[in-house]
Design a protein around this motif. Structure first.
Motif, PDB file in Angstrom:
ATOM      1  N   THR A  10       1.116  -1.258  -0.094  1.00 37.76           N
ATOM      2  CA  THR A  10       0.051   0.106  -0.091  1.00 37.76           C
ATOM      3  C   THR A  10       0.867   1.184   0.051  1.00 37.76           C
ATOM      4  O   THR A  10       2.182   1.103  -0.398  1.00 37.76           O
ATOM      5  CB  THR A  10      -0.895  -0.087   1.108  1.00 37.76           C
ATOM      6  N   GLU A  11       0.366   2.382   0.226  1.00 36.36           N
ATOM      7  CA  GLU A  11       1.098   3.677   0.343  1.00 36.36           C
ATOM      8  C   GLU A  11       2.076   3.618   1.568  1.00 36.36           C
ATOM      9  O   GLU A  11       3.000   4.156   1.661  1.00 36.36           O
ATOM     10  CB  GLU A  11       0.282   4.739   0.540  1.00 36.36           C
ATOM     11  N   ALA A  12       1.760   2.598   2.585  1.00 39.43           N
ATOM     12  CA  ALA A  12       2.447   2.421   3.768  1.00 39.43           C
ATOM     13  C   ALA A  12       3.792   1.435   3.485  1.00 39.43           C
ATOM     14  O   ALA A  12       3.440   0.694   2.523  1.00 39.43           O
ATOM     15  CB  ALA A  12       1.945   1.701   4.802  1.00 39.43           C
ATOM     16  N   LEU A  13       5.081   1.547   4.022  1.00 44.76           N
ATOM     17  CA  LEU A  13       6.047   0.519   3.921  1.00 44.76           C
ATOM     18  C   LEU A  13       6.512   0.378   5.172  1.00 44.76           C
ATOM     19  O   LEU A  13       6.106   0.984   6.342  1.00 44.76           O
ATOM     20  CB  LEU A  13       7.208   1.030   2.969  1.00 44.76           C
ATOM     21  N   SER A  14       6.659  -1.196   5.367  1.00 40.83           N
ATOM     22  CA  SER A  14       7.088  -1.551   6.782  1.00 40.83           C
ATOM     23  C   SER A  14       8.269  -2.756   6.505  1.00 40.83           C
ATOM     24  O   SER A  14       8.017  -3.436   5.680  1.00 40.83           O
ATOM     25  CB  SER A  14       5.892  -1.970   7.433  1.00 40.83           C
ATOM     26  N   VAL A  15       9.091  -2.542   7.621  1.00 41.38           N
ATOM     27  CA  VAL A  15       9.930  -3.563   7.897  1.00 41.38           C
ATOM     28  C   VAL A  15       9.913  -4.267   9.329  1.00 41.38           C
ATOM     29  O   VAL A  15       9.854  -3.334  10.045  1.00 41.38           O
ATOM     30  CB  VAL A  15      11.288  -3.002   7.265  1.00 41.38           C
ATOM     31  N   TYR A  24      11.861 -11.031  21.121  1.00 42.56           N
ATOM     32  CA  TYR A  24      12.420  -9.761  20.325  1.00 42.56           C
ATOM     33  C   TYR A  24      11.698  -9.524  19.036  1.00 42.56           C
ATOM     34  O   TYR A  24      11.560 -10.337  18.154  1.00 42.56           O
ATOM     35  CB  TYR A  24      13.818  -9.677  20.144  1.00 42.56           C
ATOM     36  N   GLU A  25      10.860  -8.246  19.144  1.00 46.98           N
ATOM     37  CA  GLU A  25      10.495  -7.768  18.042  1.00 46.98           C
ATOM     38  C   GLU A  25      10.734  -6.315  17.568  1.00 46.98           C
ATOM     39  O   GLU A  25      10.774  -5.463  18.640  1.00 46.98           O
ATOM     40  CB  GLU A  25       8.607  -8.047  18.288  1.00 46.98           C
ATOM     41  N   ILE A  26      11.071  -5.976  16.405  1.00 44.21           N
ATOM     42  CA  ILE A  26      11.226  -4.570  16.101  1.00 44.21           C
ATOM     43  C   ILE A  26      10.472  -4.141  14.633  1.00 44.21           C
ATOM     44  O   ILE A  26      10.693  -5.181  13.778  1.00 44.21           O
ATOM     45  CB  ILE A  26      12.913  -4.170  16.187  1.00 44.21           C
ATOM     46  N   GLU A  27      10.011  -3.012  14.617  1.00 43.18           N
ATOM     47  CA  GLU A  27       9.522  -2.894  13.267  1.00 43.18           C
ATOM     48  C   GLU A  27       9.606  -1.314  13.077  1.00 43.18           C
ATOM     49  O   GLU A  27       9.593  -0.264  13.910  1.00 43.18           O
ATOM     50  CB  GLU A  27       7.832  -3.050  13.234  1.00 43.18           C
ATOM     51  N   LEU A  43      16.069   0.203   5.213  1.00 42.97           N
ATOM     52  CA  LEU A  43      15.708  -0.149   6.524  1.00 42.97           C
ATOM     53  C   LEU A  43      15.626  -1.538   6.935  1.00 42.97           C
ATOM     54  O   LEU A  43      15.975  -1.716   8.171  1.00 42.97           O
ATOM     55  CB  LEU A  43      13.991   0.238   6.406  1.00 42.97           C
ATOM     56  N   ALA A  44      15.791  -2.371   5.781  1.00 41.00           N
ATOM     57  CA  ALA A  44      16.052  -3.968   6.719  1.00 41.00           C
ATOM     58  C   ALA A  44      17.440  -3.795   7.017  1.00 41.00           C
ATOM     59  O   ALA A  44      17.681  -4.606   8.116  1.00 41.00           O
ATOM     60  CB  ALA A  44      15.908  -4.864   5.250  1.00 41.00           C
ATOM     61  N   PRO A 186      -1.783  -3.002   6.554  1.00 44.13           N
ATOM     62  CA  PRO A 186      -0.972  -3.893   6.788  1.00 44.13           C
ATOM     63  C   PRO A 186       0.508  -3.576   7.467  1.00 44.13           C
ATOM     64  O   PRO A 186       1.039  -2.705   7.087  1.00 44.13           O
ATOM     65  CB  PRO A 186      -0.814  -4.847   5.599  1.00 44.13           C
ATOM     66  N   HIS A 187       0.875  -4.366   8.210  1.00 46.85           N
ATOM     67  CA  HIS A 187       2.141  -4.118   8.941  1.00 46.85           C
ATOM     68  C   HIS A 187       3.178  -5.349   8.866  1.00 46.85           C
ATOM     69  O   HIS A 187       2.777  -6.501   8.888  1.00 46.85           O
ATOM     70  CB  HIS A 187       1.852  -3.826  10.367  1.00 46.85           C
ATOM     71  N   ALA A 188       4.335  -4.776   8.615  1.00 46.03           N
ATOM     72  CA  ALA A 188       5.378  -6.229   8.431  1.00 46.03           C
ATOM     73  C   ALA A 188       5.386  -6.888   9.820  1.00 46.03           C
ATOM     74  O   ALA A 188       5.744  -8.235   9.786  1.00 46.03           O
ATOM     75  CB  ALA A 188       6.725  -5.497   8.117  1.00 46.03           C
TER      76      ALA A 188
END
Length: 227
Positions: A10-15, A24-27, A43-44, A186-188
């Motif tokens: 979408t217009e959003a981007l996430s990693v 452990y989680e990070i976004e 970003l990755a 949606p989120h990575a």
């Protein structure tokens, strides 16, 4: 289970980076139209560095495989294919609609059913229905499909998710705030959470098979109002 997940549907981007062994989680998430090709890879690398992981440390990769914007899906798929092939790791393609439903279930444990609607452009919407599974993972009730927005049942019993409800409201001639979504993008991180059990079962696919799913191509070129 250590994995890297990307979404550019979408217009959003996430990693996101998830290490289930360390809990452990990070976004990183941002609204950045037209920046997916430029921003995703840096970003990755940034998130892996913050997690103190190298690509070779990962057990696999995941990405939002669609439905969504054609260009964004191809960017994410191509990037994941290259990274996964470079270290010979499997990939889990995750439905972007299921990721949105998972985000709603994670938001509130009382939520049992979610209807996801994404703007498909060209006067159409992508939609699918889900119910909460035993582990809060979405269970498909109605498969992904592309339809005209006026054909959608807007039953208030469903929790709404996705960025397409404004399209539905416009098609029905009602105010946009009458059809409000709990989550729009949606989120990575949700993609990663859905992917790691799949990787743990050994059900990831080879990098070359990590392909987008457009839905519009998979069903029909002609919109249908049938459920």
């Amino acid at each position: 289970m250590k994995l890297l997940a990307l979404d550019a549907s979408t217009e959003a981007l996430s990693v996101a980076v998830v290490d289930s062994e360390r809990d452990y989680e990070i976004e990183h998430f941002e609204i950045a139209p037209q920046a997916h090709a430029r921003r995703l890879l840096p970003l990755a690398h940034e998130l892996l560095e913050r997690a103190e992981l190298a690509l070779a440390d990962l057990d696999g990769f995941a990405f939002g495989r669609g439905p969504g914007a054609f260009t964004g899906l191809r960017i994410a798929a191509g990037l994941v294919q290259g990274l996964a092939a470079g270290v010979d790791r499997p990939v889990v393609p995750v439905s972007t609609l299921a990721a949105l439903a998972a985000r709603c279930f994670h938001h509130d444990e009382k939520i049992r059913h979610v209807r996801v609607v994404q703007d498909a452009r060209m006067g159409e919407i992508y939609t699918a229905d889900y119910q909460r599974g035993e582990t809060a993972a979405p269970i498909v009730i109605e498969e992904e499909r592309v339809i005209r927005p006026e054909a959608l049942d807007t039953d208030d019993a469903w929790v709404r998710a996705g960025n397409g409800w404004g399209v539905v409201a416009s098609a029905r001639g009602v105010a946009a705030d009458t059809l409000v979504a709990l989550e729009q993008w949606p989120h990575a991180l949700d993609i990663a959470r859905l992917a790691w059990p799949v990787l743990a079962r050994g059900d990831g696919v080879a990098a070359a098979r990590a392909l987008p799913v457009y839905v519009r191509d998979d069903v029909t070129r002609k919109p249908s109002g049938a459920r």
